[in-house]
Design a protein around this motif. Sequence first.
Motif, PDB file in Angstrom:
ATOM      1  N   GLY A   1     -14.979 -33.792 -36.024  1.00  0.00           N
ATOM      2  CA  GLY A   1     -15.192 -35.203 -35.768  1.00  0.00           C
ATOM      3  C   GLY A   1     -15.779 -35.423 -34.390  1.00  0.00           C
ATOM      4  N   MET A   2     -15.070 -36.166 -33.555  1.00  0.00           N
ATOM      5  CA  MET A   2     -15.562 -36.535 -32.222  1.00  0.00           C
ATOM      6  C   MET A   2     -15.770 -35.298 -31.349  1.00  0.00           C
ATOM      7  SD  MET A   2     -13.732 -39.006 -29.452  1.00  0.00           S
ATOM      8  CE  MET A   2     -14.447 -39.289 -27.834  1.00  0.00           C
ATOM      9  N   ILE A   3     -16.986 -35.124 -30.857  1.00  0.00           N
ATOM     10  CA  ILE A   3     -17.359 -33.977 -30.030  1.00  0.00           C
ATOM     11  C   ILE A   3     -17.309 -34.317 -28.540  1.00  0.00           C
ATOM     12  CG2 ILE A   3     -19.246 -32.434 -29.431  1.00  0.00           C
ATOM     13  CD1 ILE A   3     -17.868 -31.694 -32.002  1.00  0.00           C
ATOM     14  N   ALA A   4     -17.650 -35.533 -28.196  1.00  0.00           N
ATOM     15  CA  ALA A   4     -17.564 -36.089 -26.836  1.00  0.00           C
ATOM     16  C   ALA A   4     -18.730 -35.682 -25.931  1.00  0.00           C
ATOM     17  CB  ALA A   4     -16.233 -35.764 -26.163  1.00  0.00           C
ATOM     18  N   ASP A   5     -18.931 -34.358 -25.694  1.00  0.00           N
ATOM     19  CA  ASP A   5     -20.011 -33.993 -24.771  1.00  0.00           C
ATOM     20  C   ASP A   5     -20.661 -32.681 -25.186  1.00  0.00           C
ATOM     21  OD1 ASP A   5     -18.474 -31.817 -23.698  1.00  0.00           O
ATOM     22  OD2 ASP A   5     -17.568 -33.147 -22.218  1.00  0.00           O
ATOM     23  N   ALA A   6     -21.734 -32.318 -24.473  1.00  0.00           N
ATOM     24  CA  ALA A   6     -22.545 -31.168 -24.857  1.00  0.00           C
ATOM     25  C   ALA A   6     -21.779 -29.856 -24.724  1.00  0.00           C
ATOM     26  CB  ALA A   6     -23.815 -31.122 -24.007  1.00  0.00           C
TER      27      ALA A   6
ATOM     28  N   ILE B   1     -18.561 -29.309 -25.128  1.00  0.00           N
ATOM     29  CA  ILE B   1     -17.654 -29.172 -26.265  1.00  0.00           C
ATOM     30  C   ILE B   1     -18.447 -28.846 -27.529  1.00  0.00           C
ATOM     31  CG2 ILE B   1     -16.021 -30.415 -27.738  1.00  0.00           C
ATOM     32  CD1 ILE B   1     -15.184 -31.985 -25.237  1.00  0.00           C
ATOM     33  N   ALA B   2     -19.591 -29.492 -27.702  1.00  0.00           N
ATOM     34  CA  ALA B   2     -20.421 -29.210 -28.870  1.00  0.00           C
ATOM     35  C   ALA B   2     -20.824 -27.735 -28.916  1.00  0.00           C
ATOM     36  CB  ALA B   2     -21.660 -30.100 -28.858  1.00  0.00           C
ATOM     37  N   ASP B   3     -21.184 -27.180 -27.761  1.00  0.00           N
ATOM     38  CA  ASP B   3     -21.539 -25.758 -27.718  1.00  0.00           C
ATOM     39  C   ASP B   3     -20.328 -24.872 -28.020  1.00  0.00           C
ATOM     40  OD1 ASP B   3     -24.323 -25.418 -27.248  1.00  0.00           O
ATOM     41  OD2 ASP B   3     -24.072 -26.103 -25.186  1.00  0.00           O
ATOM     42  N   ALA B   4     -19.158 -25.232 -27.506  1.00  0.00           N
ATOM     43  CA  ALA B   4     -17.946 -24.454 -27.764  1.00  0.00           C
ATOM     44  C   ALA B   4     -17.619 -24.442 -29.252  1.00  0.00           C
ATOM     45  CB  ALA B   4     -16.775 -25.014 -26.960  1.00  0.00           C
ATOM     46  N   VAL B   5     -17.766 -25.577 -29.910  1.00  0.00           N
ATOM     47  CA  VAL B   5     -17.498 -25.654 -31.348  1.00  0.00           C
ATOM     48  C   VAL B   5     -18.543 -24.861 -32.121  1.00  0.00           C
ATOM     49  CG1 VAL B   5     -17.346 -27.212 -33.327  1.00  0.00           C
ATOM     50  CG2 VAL B   5     -16.282 -27.856 -31.153  1.00  0.00           C
ATOM     51  N   ALA B   6     -19.791 -24.974 -31.724  1.00  0.00           N
ATOM     52  CA  ALA B   6     -20.841 -24.207 -32.395  1.00  0.00           C
ATOM     53  C   ALA B   6     -20.600 -22.709 -32.260  1.00  0.00           C
ATOM     54  CB  ALA B   6     -22.205 -24.584 -31.818  1.00  0.00           C
ATOM     55  N   ASP B   7     -20.220 -22.257 -31.062  1.00  0.00           N
ATOM     56  CA  ASP B   7     -19.921 -20.836 -30.865  1.00  0.00           C
ATOM     57  C   ASP B   7     -18.782 -20.386 -31.780  1.00  0.00           C
ATOM     58  OD1 ASP B   7     -21.874 -20.735 -28.910  1.00  0.00           O
ATOM     59  OD2 ASP B   7     -20.463 -20.867 -27.231  1.00  0.00           O
TER      60      ASP B   7
ATOM     61  N   ASP C   1     -18.593 -34.666 -39.298  1.00  0.00           N
ATOM     62  CA  ASP C   1     -18.753 -36.115 -39.222  1.00  0.00           C
ATOM     63  C   ASP C   1     -19.295 -36.425 -37.831  1.00  0.00           C
ATOM     64  OD1 ASP C   1     -18.629 -38.827 -39.648  1.00  0.00           O
ATOM     65  OD2 ASP C   1     -16.472 -38.991 -39.303  1.00  0.00           O
ATOM     66  N   PRO C   2     -20.572 -36.713 -37.701  1.00  0.00           N
ATOM     67  CA  PRO C   2     -21.171 -36.879 -36.356  1.00  0.00           C
ATOM     68  C   PRO C   2     -20.769 -38.211 -35.733  1.00  0.00           C
ATOM     69  CG  PRO C   2     -22.815 -37.310 -38.031  1.00  0.00           C
ATOM     70  CD  PRO C   2     -21.567 -36.883 -38.773  1.00  0.00           C
ATOM     71  N   VAL C   3     -19.539 -38.254 -35.233  1.00  0.00           N
ATOM     72  CA  VAL C   3     -18.989 -39.490 -34.680  1.00  0.00           C
ATOM     73  C   VAL C   3     -19.729 -39.849 -33.397  1.00  0.00           C
ATOM     74  CG1 VAL C   3     -16.922 -40.603 -33.776  1.00  0.00           C
ATOM     75  CG2 VAL C   3     -16.736 -38.999 -35.695  1.00  0.00           C
ATOM     76  N   MET C   4     -20.446 -40.927 -33.453  1.00  0.00           N
ATOM     77  CA  MET C   4     -21.215 -41.371 -32.289  1.00  0.00           C
ATOM     78  C   MET C   4     -20.739 -42.716 -31.758  1.00  0.00           C
ATOM     79  SD  MET C   4     -25.059 -40.291 -33.460  1.00  0.00           S
ATOM     80  CE  MET C   4     -25.505 -38.557 -33.666  1.00  0.00           C
ATOM     81  N   VAL C   5     -20.355 -43.604 -32.679  1.00  0.00           N
ATOM     82  CA  VAL C   5     -19.954 -44.958 -32.303  1.00  0.00           C
ATOM     83  C   VAL C   5     -18.718 -45.340 -33.095  1.00  0.00           C
ATOM     84  CG1 VAL C   5     -20.652 -47.375 -32.144  1.00  0.00           C
ATOM     85  CG2 VAL C   5     -22.349 -45.581 -31.839  1.00  0.00           C
TER      86      VAL C   5
ATOM     87  N   LEU D   1     -19.967 -40.538 -28.256  1.00  0.00           N
ATOM     88  CA  LEU D   1     -20.689 -39.283 -28.061  1.00  0.00           C
ATOM     89  C   LEU D   1     -21.676 -39.447 -26.918  1.00  0.00           C
ATOM     90  CD1 LEU D   1     -21.260 -36.386 -29.224  1.00  0.00           C
ATOM     91  CD2 LEU D   1     -23.170 -37.428 -30.454  1.00  0.00           C
ATOM     92  N   ALA D   2     -21.555 -38.590 -25.914  1.00  0.00           N
ATOM     93  CA  ALA D   2     -22.496 -38.630 -24.796  1.00  0.00           C
ATOM     94  C   ALA D   2     -23.901 -38.312 -25.297  1.00  0.00           C
ATOM     95  CB  ALA D   2     -22.071 -37.637 -23.719  1.00  0.00           C
ATOM     96  N   SER D   3     -24.895 -38.987 -24.734  1.00  0.00           N
ATOM     97  CA  SER D   3     -26.269 -38.763 -25.172  1.00  0.00           C
ATOM     98  C   SER D   3     -26.690 -37.311 -24.978  1.00  0.00           C
ATOM     99  CB  SER D   3     -27.219 -39.703 -24.416  1.00  0.00           C
ATOM    100  OG  SER D   3     -27.091 -39.523 -23.017  1.00  0.00           O
TER     101      SER D   3
END
Length: 279
Positions: free
Chosen positions: A75-80, A82-88, A101-105, A113-115
């Motif tokens: 769900g909520m990734i928050a920042d880049a 964290i996104a990389d950590a999850v992808a790894d 679920d790409p939670v953005m808003v 979600l940070a830009s």
Amino acid sequence: MVLTIAGSDPGGGAGIQADLKTFGALGAYGCAVLTALTAQNTRGVTGVHAVPPAFVAEQLATLVEDIALDAVKIGMIADAGIADAVADFLVDQRPPHVVLDPVMVATSGDRLLASSAEQVVRGRLLALADVITPNALEAAALLGTEPAESVEQAVQQVDALLDLGARGVLLKGGHLTGDTATDVFAERGGDLHRFSAPRLGTRNTHGTGCTLSSAMAALRPTSPDWPAAIDRAKEYLTAALRAADDLRIGSPDDQGRLGHGPVHHFWQLWPVPDTTTRD
């Protein structure tokens, strides 16, 4: 065993709280790795405190040392970071079924979600998930275009997201026009599926995206394919929305405006207590 990787909602309607409720209601054992703490209620979000990416990675590594996973919901990734950590983690572990679920808003309109993280979601996570579940606004953000307003436009955006690298897309129809909400699903090289349901007149829609994606993750291990899991998940969510007004969570602000309450995740399991009053 189903894992949610998401942020916390102290009001219990969305995030890991909604995910764990959904898992339990559907008979799955839930685990959780937190990506962020939020300060929010039914009226909106006032603050977000992201978990350091290294600690997100430590949570994930420690968990899978001991517990085998049947499915993962992100769900909520928050920042880049964290996104990389999850992808790894996904690259290293390759869990059997992954829903993103790409939670953005948030439902209230607050950005979650940070830009800077959008590029990581677009460039890495899309291709690592079996299914992504954007709403029309999130799909438009991922594609850099205007939101779909019709089912026909939604079909086009599903195709565009598959071309972008997604393996499967369920574009939710809650933001589309019409009396019927139609979700559009397709996998790369597969058939197009449409899932339609009548729109329900309730303000209590907080966490619907979290609930649907979690239900899909919980039900996929016991379903023959993703369309079957989606169909079962939508049945569960529709029933939870129908019962949502039985829950009276939240109160008016100084101007008498109500926020968005949660769906009733446990509509099958327990009656609504008399103490949940709403002015």
